[in-house]
Design an enzyme around this catalytic site. Sequence first.
Site, short mmCIF file in Angstrom:
data_model
loop_
_atom_site.label_atom_id
_atom_site.label_comp_id
_atom_site.label_asym_id
_atom_site.label_seq_id
_atom_site.Cartn_x
_atom_site.Cartn_y
_atom_site.Cartn_z
N ASN A 1 45.43 59.94 42.22
CA ASN A 1 45.99 58.72 42.80
C ASN A 1 47.43 58.96 43.26
OD1 ASN A 1 46.95 56.14 43.33
ND2 ASN A 1 46.73 55.41 41.22
N TYR B 112 35.76 53.50 33.83
CA TYR B 112 35.36 54.44 34.88
C TYR B 112 33.92 54.13 35.29
CZ TYR B 112 39.41 57.10 33.22
OH TYR B 112 40.68 57.48 32.85
N CYS C 47 45.78 52.67 38.29
CA CYS C 47 44.84 53.53 37.57
C CYS C 47 45.00 53.37 36.06
CB CYS C 47 45.01 54.99 37.99
SG CYS C 47 46.70 55.61 37.95
N HIS C 48 46.16 52.89 35.62
CA HIS C 48 46.36 52.66 34.18
C HIS C 48 45.44 51.56 33.65
CE1 HIS C 48 49.10 49.78 36.08
NE2 HIS C 48 49.02 49.06 34.97
N GLU D 219 51.52 44.62 30.22
CA GLU D 219 50.67 43.65 30.92
C GLU D 219 49.83 42.80 29.97
OE1 GLU D 219 48.37 45.72 33.86
OE2 GLU D 219 50.15 46.36 34.96
#
Length: 180
Positions: free
Chosen positions: A131, A108, A139-140, A168
């Site tokens: 979002n 952030y 946003c993850h 990911e």
Amino acid sequence: MTDQHFALFDTPIGVCGVEWGSRGINGLQLPMGSDDKTRTRIRQRHGDISETAPTKEVQKAIDRIVKLLAGEPDDLRDIALDLDGVPDFNRGVYDIARSIPPGQTMTYGDIAKRLGGVELSRDVGQALGRNPCPIVVPCHRVLAAGRKPGGFSAKGGVSTKLKMLAIEGAAVNHTPGLFD
């Protein structure tokens, strides 16, 4: 909005929903635990929105989202979003978040610094919490200080965020059981 539509689709993390209008995709709903709960959540946000088969462009986006959630890297940056009505600050946050490649993360604070100063970190978190297009606006991939998971407003909270990051291959400082 009479030209608003949505469709549900299966992914490796559950049934998601995509919302679109005449100018493109303007919403994505992460799994809510059941098809009916996902439909209800979409209708809470958009009112009497019609469920219909996706357009060719929306289907292409769905296919890419499904592949990403199955572990095939794709930054989804070129998927056109209609963010009309989204505040400029939030759009700036979303633009930066969309630049984060799969398997990578930012904090952030990193995003806040790019937007003017670390003191904006809380505002960045609030923007990400609102979002409208999670996954496409990833946003993850945004973490708290110390590369800790931070929050996640989707059903399942931080465990959903961690699952998406694990798919990911992103590294996160997480104490098992703390947020699960």
